[in-house]
Design an enzyme around this catalytic site. Structure first.
Site: not given
Length: 207
Positions: A13, A31, A54, A78-79
């Protein structure tokens, strides 16, 4: 315009984000890995640190989405926030590394955020098999990734496929096993040709 790149750990990615940002003059958003205060602890003890990690990602990603929505630039990310909530957190919960209480709390917060977020104008998904992911992870040599379990990667891959199968937005799928975009200019052009068709073809996306 918001362009996003999705894919499992080691799928490429960040590399593709850099290449497309340079090719099109887009603004990249990467990210938040290197400065993440939880990542090393998480890979050492996933059950203990899964909720903390998370929540950290969700916070950072939501801030990014809000900033992107206010920007006049074309941004390639990116993500995405969707991967955290639809893939990584459910995978941890499903493998017993996040409690029901923590997962329900996390999911309620994500659902609230989603009421304020729209899908990217274009999602690019890099699909990779486990052997290819392992080879890529080994190649880049991040110490904290060397302890990643194969069943953890497989669980993520399964959830990625389920998510992409039901994804409702504009989507391009790249075969990460056979499309060597980093080293093969022809393979990279295949990706840019697909992007050009989506963004600038006969029926382009609305900017």
């Amino acid at each position: 315009m918001h362009i996003a790149i999705a894919g499992n750990i080691g799928s490429g990615k960040t590399t593709l984000t850099k290449m497309l940002a340079k090719r099109y003059g887009w603004t990249p958003r990467f990210e938040p890995v290197d400065n993440n205060p939880y990542l090393s602890d998480f890979y050492a003890d996933m059950k203990r640190w899964s909720f903390n990690l998370q929540i950290y990602f969700l916070n950072k990603r939501f801030k990014e989405v809000v900033e992107i929505s206010k920007s006049n630039e074309t941004i390639i990310q990116d993500r995405t926030i969707f991967e955290d909530a639809r893939i990584f957190a459910p995978n941890l919960h499903g493998q017993g590394m996040m409690s029901d209480r923590d997962f329900d709390n996390y999911s309620d917060l994500f659902d609230l955020m989603m009421s304020l977020v729209k899908l990217p104008e274009l999602m690019i998904y890099i699909r990779s098999t486990i052997p290819n992911l392992i080879a890529q992870i080994s190649k880049r040599g991040r110490d904290y990734e060397q302890s990643i379990r194969i069943d953890y990667l497989q669980g993520l891959n399964d959830r990625y496929e389920e998510w992409i199968e039901n994804y409702q937005g504009n989507l391009i799928i790249v075969d990460g096993d056979t499309t060597k975009f980093e080293s093969n200019p022809q393979d990279f052009q295949k990706i840019t040709d697909m992007i050009d068709a989506k963004l600038y073809g006969l029926f382009p996306l609305n900017p």
